[in-house]
Design a protein around this motif. Structure first.
Motif, PDB file in Angstrom:
ATOM      1  N   VAL A  56      29.637   3.484 -40.968  1.00  0.00           N
ATOM      2  CA  VAL A  56      29.183   4.160 -41.074  1.00  0.00           C
ATOM      3  C   VAL A  56      29.640   4.943 -42.362  1.00  0.00           C
ATOM      4  N   LEU A  57      28.422   4.696 -43.529  1.00  0.00           N
ATOM      5  CA  LEU A  57      28.748   4.490 -44.489  1.00  0.00           C
ATOM      6  C   LEU A  57      28.373   6.762 -44.903  1.00  0.00           C
ATOM      7  N   ILE A  58      29.792   7.161 -46.129  1.00  0.00           N
ATOM      8  CA  ILE A  58      29.283   8.765 -46.219  1.00  0.00           C
ATOM      9  C   ILE A  58      28.695   8.254 -47.645  1.00  0.00           C
ATOM     10  N   ASP A  59      28.182   8.928 -48.396  1.00  0.00           N
ATOM     11  CA  ASP A  59      28.116   9.143 -49.841  1.00  0.00           C
ATOM     12  C   ASP A  59      28.299  11.140 -49.802  1.00  0.00           C
ATOM     13  N   SER A  60      29.420  11.307 -50.781  1.00  0.00           N
ATOM     14  CA  SER A  60      29.926  12.807 -50.172  1.00  0.00           C
ATOM     15  C   SER A  60      30.053  12.645 -51.557  1.00  0.00           C
ATOM     16  N   LEU A  61      29.966  14.126 -52.125  1.00  0.00           N
ATOM     17  CA  LEU A  61      29.440  15.075 -52.982  1.00  0.00           C
ATOM     18  C   LEU A  61      30.568  14.921 -54.398  1.00  0.00           C
ATOM     19  N   PRO A  62      29.886  15.294 -55.860  1.00  0.00           N
ATOM     20  CA  PRO A  62      31.278  15.250 -56.728  1.00  0.00           C
ATOM     21  C   PRO A  62      32.220  16.592 -56.488  1.00  0.00           C
ATOM     22  N   SER A  63      33.214  16.486 -55.753  1.00  0.00           N
ATOM     23  CA  SER A  63      33.460  17.839 -55.470  1.00  0.00           C
ATOM     24  C   SER A  63      34.999  17.889 -54.567  1.00  0.00           C
ATOM     25  N   LEU A  64      36.060  18.172 -54.995  1.00  0.00           N
ATOM     26  CA  LEU A  64      37.047  18.159 -54.131  1.00  0.00           C
ATOM     27  C   LEU A  64      36.987  19.524 -53.313  1.00  0.00           C
ATOM     28  N   GLY A  65      35.929  20.620 -52.649  1.00  0.00           N
ATOM     29  CA  GLY A  65      35.935  21.593 -51.723  1.00  0.00           C
ATOM     30  C   GLY A  65      35.992  21.322 -51.002  1.00  0.00           C
ATOM     31  N   HIS A  66      35.662  21.686 -49.670  1.00  0.00           N
ATOM     32  CA  HIS A  66      35.355  21.888 -48.408  1.00  0.00           C
ATOM     33  C   HIS A  66      35.014  20.602 -48.227  1.00  0.00           C
ATOM     34  N   LEU A  67      33.084  20.640 -48.495  1.00  0.00           N
ATOM     35  CA  LEU A  67      32.717  19.495 -48.096  1.00  0.00           C
ATOM     36  C   LEU A  67      32.773  18.535 -48.044  1.00  0.00           C
ATOM     37  N   ALA A  68      32.921  18.331 -49.288  1.00  0.00           N
ATOM     38  CA  ALA A  68      33.906  16.964 -50.224  1.00  0.00           C
ATOM     39  C   ALA A  68      34.647  16.624 -48.711  1.00  0.00           C
ATOM     40  N   ALA A  69      35.447  17.017 -48.375  1.00  0.00           N
ATOM     41  CA  ALA A  69      36.664  16.952 -47.154  1.00  0.00           C
ATOM     42  C   ALA A  69      36.776  16.466 -46.050  1.00  0.00           C
ATOM     43  N   LEU A  70      35.040  17.275 -45.708  1.00  0.00           N
ATOM     44  CA  LEU A  70      34.553  17.341 -44.585  1.00  0.00           C
ATOM     45  C   LEU A  70      34.117  15.570 -44.426  1.00  0.00           C
ATOM     46  N   GLY A  71      33.668  14.956 -45.520  1.00  0.00           N
ATOM     47  CA  GLY A  71      32.981  13.940 -45.602  1.00  0.00           C
ATOM     48  C   GLY A  71      34.977  12.597 -45.796  1.00  0.00           C
ATOM     49  N   ALA A  72      35.323  12.933 -46.458  1.00  0.00           N
ATOM     50  CA  ALA A  72      36.258  12.365 -47.174  1.00  0.00           C
ATOM     51  C   ALA A  72      37.487  12.218 -45.548  1.00  0.00           C
ATOM     52  N   MET A  73      37.192  12.837 -44.813  1.00  0.00           N
ATOM     53  CA  MET A  73      38.625  12.957 -43.122  1.00  0.00           C
ATOM     54  C   MET A  73      37.402  12.338 -42.017  1.00  0.00           C
ATOM     55  N   ALA A  74      36.035  12.023 -42.807  1.00  0.00           N
ATOM     56  CA  ALA A  74      35.949  11.367 -41.231  1.00  0.00           C
ATOM     57  C   ALA A  74      35.529  10.360 -41.038  1.00  0.00           C
ATOM     58  N   GLY A  75      36.355   9.346 -41.774  1.00  0.00           N
ATOM     59  CA  GLY A  75      36.347   8.392 -41.298  1.00  0.00           C
ATOM     60  C   GLY A  75      38.130   7.212 -41.335  1.00  0.00           C
ATOM     61  N   ASP A  76      37.718   5.939 -41.739  1.00  0.00           N
ATOM     62  CA  ASP A  76      39.143   5.280 -41.314  1.00  0.00           C
ATOM     63  C   ASP A  76      39.219   4.421 -42.931  1.00  0.00           C
ATOM     64  N   GLY A  77      39.101   5.505 -44.474  1.00  0.00           N
ATOM     65  CA  GLY A  77      39.181   5.399 -45.125  1.00  0.00           C
ATOM     66  C   GLY A  77      37.991   5.687 -46.211  1.00  0.00           C
ATOM     67  N   LEU A  78      39.013   5.372 -47.663  1.00  0.00           N
ATOM     68  CA  LEU A  78      38.075   6.090 -48.757  1.00  0.00           C
ATOM     69  C   LEU A  78      37.832   4.727 -49.508  1.00  0.00           C
ATOM     70  N   LEU A  79      36.405   4.102 -49.863  1.00  0.00           N
ATOM     71  CA  LEU A  79      35.664   3.083 -50.882  1.00  0.00           C
ATOM     72  C   LEU A  79      35.721   4.480 -51.798  1.00  0.00           C
ATOM     73  N   VAL A  80      36.206   4.085 -53.445  1.00  0.00           N
ATOM     74  CA  VAL A  80      36.381   5.238 -54.485  1.00  0.00           C
ATOM     75  C   VAL A  80      36.012   3.887 -56.061  1.00  0.00           C
ATOM     76  N   PRO A  81      34.709   4.248 -56.037  1.00  0.00           N
ATOM     77  CA  PRO A  81      34.563   4.293 -57.242  1.00  0.00           C
ATOM     78  C   PRO A  81      34.982   4.066 -58.944  1.00  0.00           C
ATOM     79  N   VAL A  82      34.634   3.360 -59.451  1.00  0.00           N
ATOM     80  CA  VAL A  82      35.820   3.899 -60.889  1.00  0.00           C
ATOM     81  C   VAL A  82      35.324   3.341 -61.796  1.00  0.00           C
TER      82      VAL A  82
END
Length: 323
Positions: free
Chosen positions: A170-196
């Motif tokens: 499952v790949l989750i596309d997060s929104l550019p935010s640090l709000g609650h909706l971003a946290a919903l996606g960020a904490m859903a799985g096994d970690g973060l893939l961070v584009p820089v």
């Protein structure tokens, strides 16, 4: 996602069957055993419904870093390799949804349904790509307010995905935010893939990303102590222009992050192919640009070897690393 031994290393399968590893590999080549390759190693699937059940979130609060295109292209490449992949769009702007040609999305098809019922909405299959999507729409903006009123609801997606048995990834596309909706996606799985993004702005954004990642990991310790200590699983340099000294200096700085997590090969700045992919509503691999296609293929291989295989070796009760 759900606990259990879904993939078996070649060495273990040989021991179970009482045959040599070479014979197991031959059986794989003959199609008598179904197997997947993760980096350098092969694993044999166990049962028709065997799935890796791993989820990762494309995450950064900096806009324009390439989260959405990476989710689209990595998801397609994994599906092309034979994995069953679910993409989840958590951004009310719904770019991933529109970039995949999905239109006329109803509120009950989005994660708004999850917040209201505790159940994932039925995903939409995407053409014949072996790829499914939970789309987004502007209605998702209402989720932010509801999550603010129910702080523990940020774990709803994680809980729902642990019940989902149909996918390898499952790949989750997060929104550019640090709000609650971003946290919903960020904490859903096994970690973060961070584009820089390979720019000063991109590197500066990492401070906020790392602080957020630590906060998410600390929150998860209360419900998922088995979660990895380093919640960032892969850094992906994006919009790289090898002709500029500035981009090369920034890439060196990003490469120094290997002490924290693996760093993928850079994704080059290719405005033409990316625009064409967006206009045609297809992954970049399908627009006819050889270099863009090879980059996506390489990213998938690095993801499988440096993230997925390591996750399997971190959980020996589920599957060990093949010897």
């Amino acid at each position: 996602m759900k606990e259990g031994p879904y993939l078996v290393p070649v060495s273990e399968m040989a021991e179970r069957l009482g045959i040599t590893r070479e014979r197991v590999r031959q059986m794989i080549l003959e199609g008598k055993l179904e197997a997947v390759r993760l980096g350098r190693y092969w694993y044999v699937r166990q049962g028709e419904k065997t799935r890796l059940r791993q989820a990762y979130t494309l995450f950064t609060h900096a806009g324009g870093a390439g989260k959405t295109s990476l989710a689209r292209d990595l998801g397609y490449e994994l599906a092309r390799k034979g994995f069953r992949v679910l993409l989840i769009d958590t951004d009310p702007q719904a770019n991933l949804t529109s970039w995949l040609g999905v239109r006329d999305v109803q509120p009950q098809e989005t994660l708004l349904h999850l917040v209201e019922t505790g159940q994932l909405p039925p995903p939409r299959p995407l053409k014949d790509w072996n790829l499914d999507l939970i789309p987004a729409s502007l209605d998702l903006a209402r989720v932010e307010v509801r999550l603010m009123q129910r702080p523990l609801a940020t774990l709803l997606l994680r809980t729902a995905l642990r019940r989902e048995e149909g996918y390898d990834f499952v790949l989750i596309d997060s929104l550019p935010s640090l709000g609650h909706l971003a946290a919903l996606g960020a904490m859903a799985g096994d970690g973060l893939l961070v584009p820089v993004e390979t720019s000063v702005k991109g590197v500066e954004a990492l401070v906020g990303v790392m602080e957020a990642a630590q906060e998410y990991r600390e929150a998860l310790e209360q419900v998922a102590p088995e979660a990895p200590k380093t919640f960032v699983r892969l850094f992906i340099p994006t919009k790289y222009d090898a002709r500029t000294s500035g981009d090369n200096r920034v890439l060196e700085r990003i490469s120094s992050l290997r002490e924290l997590a693996p760093v993928a090969s850079p994704i080059a700045y290719r405005p033409g192919p990316h625009r064409k992919a967006t206009e045609q509503a297809v992954p970049i691999q399908l627009v006819g640009d050889r270099q863009a296609r090879e980059e996506a293929e390489r990213l998938a291989e690095e993801f499988l070897q440096n993230v997925v295989a390591k996750e399997l070796s971190r959980k020996p009760q589920e599957a060990g690393v093949a010897q």
